[in-house]
Write a protein that holds these residues in place. Structure first.
Motif, short mmCIF file in Angstrom:
data_model
loop_
_atom_site.label_atom_id
_atom_site.label_comp_id
_atom_site.label_asym_id
_atom_site.label_seq_id
_atom_site.Cartn_x
_atom_site.Cartn_y
_atom_site.Cartn_z
N LYS A 155 -42.57 10.28 -9.30
CA LYS A 155 -42.32 8.91 -8.87
C LYS A 155 -42.75 7.91 -9.94
O LYS A 155 -43.63 8.20 -10.75
CB LYS A 155 -43.07 8.65 -7.58
CG LYS A 155 -42.46 9.44 -6.42
CD LYS A 155 -42.86 8.88 -5.11
CE LYS A 155 -42.06 9.58 -4.02
NZ LYS A 155 -42.60 9.36 -2.71
N ASN A 156 -42.11 6.76 -9.90
CA ASN A 156 -42.41 5.71 -10.88
C ASN A 156 -43.23 4.60 -10.24
O ASN A 156 -42.84 4.04 -9.21
CB ASN A 156 -41.11 5.11 -11.42
CG ASN A 156 -40.38 6.07 -12.32
OD1 ASN A 156 -41.02 6.79 -13.10
ND2 ASN A 156 -39.07 6.10 -12.22
N ILE A 157 -44.35 4.30 -10.90
CA ILE A 157 -45.20 3.20 -10.47
C ILE A 157 -45.10 2.10 -11.53
O ILE A 157 -45.26 2.37 -12.72
CB ILE A 157 -46.68 3.64 -10.36
CG1 ILE A 157 -46.83 4.82 -9.40
CG2 ILE A 157 -47.58 2.48 -9.95
CD1 ILE A 157 -48.22 5.48 -9.42
N PRO A 184 -48.04 13.31 -8.54
CA PRO A 184 -46.62 13.52 -8.86
C PRO A 184 -45.96 12.19 -9.19
O PRO A 184 -44.96 11.77 -8.57
CB PRO A 184 -46.07 14.12 -7.55
CG PRO A 184 -46.95 13.55 -6.49
CD PRO A 184 -48.31 13.35 -7.11
N ALA A 185 -46.53 11.48 -10.16
CA ALA A 185 -46.08 10.12 -10.48
C ALA A 185 -46.47 9.79 -11.91
O ALA A 185 -47.35 10.42 -12.49
CB ALA A 185 -46.74 9.12 -9.53
N ARG A 186 -45.80 8.78 -12.43
CA ARG A 186 -46.18 8.26 -13.75
C ARG A 186 -46.28 6.74 -13.64
O ARG A 186 -45.62 6.14 -12.79
CB ARG A 186 -45.13 8.62 -14.79
CG ARG A 186 -43.79 7.90 -14.61
CD ARG A 186 -42.90 8.08 -15.83
NE ARG A 186 -42.32 9.42 -15.87
CZ ARG A 186 -41.19 9.77 -15.25
NH1 ARG A 186 -40.51 8.88 -14.56
NH2 ARG A 186 -40.73 11.00 -15.32
N ILE A 187 -47.12 6.14 -14.50
CA ILE A 187 -47.13 4.69 -14.60
C ILE A 187 -45.96 4.37 -15.54
O ILE A 187 -46.05 4.53 -16.76
CB ILE A 187 -48.45 4.13 -15.17
CG1 ILE A 187 -49.68 4.77 -14.49
CG2 ILE A 187 -48.47 2.60 -15.05
CD1 ILE A 187 -49.79 4.55 -13.00
N ALA A 188 -44.85 3.93 -14.95
CA ALA A 188 -43.62 3.73 -15.74
C ALA A 188 -43.75 2.51 -16.64
O ALA A 188 -43.15 2.48 -17.73
CB ALA A 188 -42.42 3.58 -14.80
N ILE A 244 -48.75 3.94 -22.14
CA ILE A 244 -47.92 3.39 -21.05
C ILE A 244 -47.04 2.27 -21.63
O ILE A 244 -47.54 1.39 -22.35
CB ILE A 244 -48.81 2.82 -19.92
CG1 ILE A 244 -49.69 3.93 -19.32
CG2 ILE A 244 -47.97 2.14 -18.85
CD1 ILE A 244 -50.78 3.42 -18.38
N PRO A 245 -45.74 2.28 -21.33
CA PRO A 245 -44.87 1.18 -21.79
C PRO A 245 -45.36 -0.16 -21.22
O PRO A 245 -45.71 -0.22 -20.04
CB PRO A 245 -43.49 1.54 -21.22
CG PRO A 245 -43.55 3.01 -20.94
CD PRO A 245 -44.98 3.30 -20.59
N VAL A 246 -45.41 -1.17 -22.05
CA VAL A 246 -45.85 -2.49 -21.58
C VAL A 246 -44.76 -3.52 -21.85
O VAL A 246 -43.94 -3.36 -22.76
CB VAL A 246 -47.17 -2.94 -22.26
CG1 VAL A 246 -48.30 -1.99 -21.92
CG2 VAL A 246 -47.00 -3.06 -23.77
N GLY A 278 -35.58 -2.09 -13.99
CA GLY A 278 -35.23 -1.28 -15.14
C GLY A 278 -36.07 -0.01 -15.23
O GLY A 278 -35.69 0.96 -15.89
N TYR A 279 -37.22 -0.02 -14.55
CA TYR A 279 -38.10 1.16 -14.55
C TYR A 279 -37.96 1.99 -13.28
O TYR A 279 -38.75 2.89 -13.02
CB TYR A 279 -39.56 0.72 -14.73
CG TYR A 279 -39.82 0.04 -16.06
CD1 TYR A 279 -39.96 0.80 -17.22
CD2 TYR A 279 -39.88 -1.35 -16.14
CE1 TYR A 279 -40.18 0.18 -18.44
CE2 TYR A 279 -40.10 -1.97 -17.37
CZ TYR A 279 -40.24 -1.21 -18.51
OH TYR A 279 -40.46 -1.82 -19.72
N ALA A 280 -36.95 1.67 -12.47
CA ALA A 280 -36.66 2.41 -11.22
C ALA A 280 -37.93 2.69 -10.41
O ALA A 280 -38.28 3.85 -10.16
CB ALA A 280 -35.95 3.72 -11.56
N PRO A 281 -38.61 1.64 -9.98
CA PRO A 281 -39.92 1.85 -9.33
C PRO A 281 -39.82 2.39 -7.91
O PRO A 281 -38.95 1.98 -7.14
CB PRO A 281 -40.51 0.43 -9.29
CG PRO A 281 -39.32 -0.46 -9.18
CD PRO A 281 -38.24 0.21 -10.00
N ASP A 282 -40.70 3.33 -7.60
CA ASP A 282 -40.89 3.74 -6.21
C ASP A 282 -41.96 2.87 -5.57
O ASP A 282 -41.98 2.67 -4.36
CB ASP A 282 -41.32 5.21 -6.15
CG ASP A 282 -40.23 6.12 -6.69
OD1 ASP A 282 -39.24 6.33 -5.97
OD2 ASP A 282 -40.35 6.58 -7.84
#
Ligand code: GAR
Length: 210
Positions: free
Chosen positions: A2-4, A28-32, A52-54, A78-82
């Motif tokens: 999942k994207n945070i 099961p996630a990343r800091i997008a 982490i992309p900023v 653009g980061y498809a956040p959950d």
């Protein structure tokens, strides 16, 4: 996975606590992405150092609150956040923005809500003479600092406390409760029933600091 997406305006110590827990507990996630409305936010360097992309989106470059929130939503999407995590993001959000992320945007506030919404919470708590103070993680709803509460952290106010000492101890408590709340959200364990947040399977939703 999942994207945070985490939004900050300053130091970003809560963001860092979440990023660290995400990594060490193998969520099961990343800091997008970490996004700031202020280029000088210290948390940007902290996030970048963790790989982490900023991104920076200055509210000053937008004529209206609506225009800023629309641009911010485009950037976030653009980061498809959950999950969108507000971590010291010091902006009042428009109803349209809040609606767009309904049920998937959480915030941390440095008081035991519904007490002391808004700013200067520690000074106001001392002034009011409350004996217990703390922090709350809540779902974001259109009314500022009023959404369903996911978890709270509480501590005793000491007779010797100053605004600074209280702020420091509450912040340490924030670093303990916010990663838990984000993890529950990522694990799809949160449900709002009649305005009340339930965690399944149940977990303590109050952390009291000795
Ligand atoms: C935290 O204390 C957070 O609760 C507060 O800003 C601080 C950010 O610290 N948020 C608000 O007041 C929101 N209304 P951090 O940048 O080190 O995480």
């Amino acid at each position: 996975m999942k994207n945070i997406v985490i939004l900050i305006s300053g130091v970003g110590s809560n963001m860092e606590a979440i990023a660290r827990a995400c990594e060490t507990e193998r969520w099961p996630a990343r800091i997008a992405a970490v996004i700031s409305n202020r280029a000088e936010a210290g948390g940007l360097a902290t996030a970048a150092a963790r790989g982490i992309p900023v991104a920076v989106l200055s509210h000053r470059d937008h004529a209206t609150r609506e225009a800023f929130d629309a641009a911010l939503a485009d950037l976030i999407d653009g980061y498809a956040p959950d999950l969108v995590v507000l971590a010291g993001f010091m902006r009042i959000l428009t109803p349209g923005f809040v609606e767009r992320y309904a049920g998937r945007m959480i915030n941390i506030h440095p008081s035991l809500l519904p007490g002391f919404p808004g700013l200067h919470t520690h000074a106001r708590a001392l002034e009011a003479g409350v004996k217990v103070h703390g922090a709350s993680v809540h779902f974001v709803t259109p009314e500022l600092d009023h959404g369903p509460i996911v978890i709270q952290g509480a501590l005793d106010v000491l007779p010797s406390d100053t605004e600074e000492s209280l702020a420091g101890r509450v912040l340490a408590l924030e670093h303990r409760i916010y990663p838990r709340a984000v993890r529950w959200a990522i694990e799809d364990r949160l449900q709002v029933v009649a305005g009340v947040v339930q965690v399944t399977p149940p977990e303590p939703q109050l952390l009291v600091m000795a």
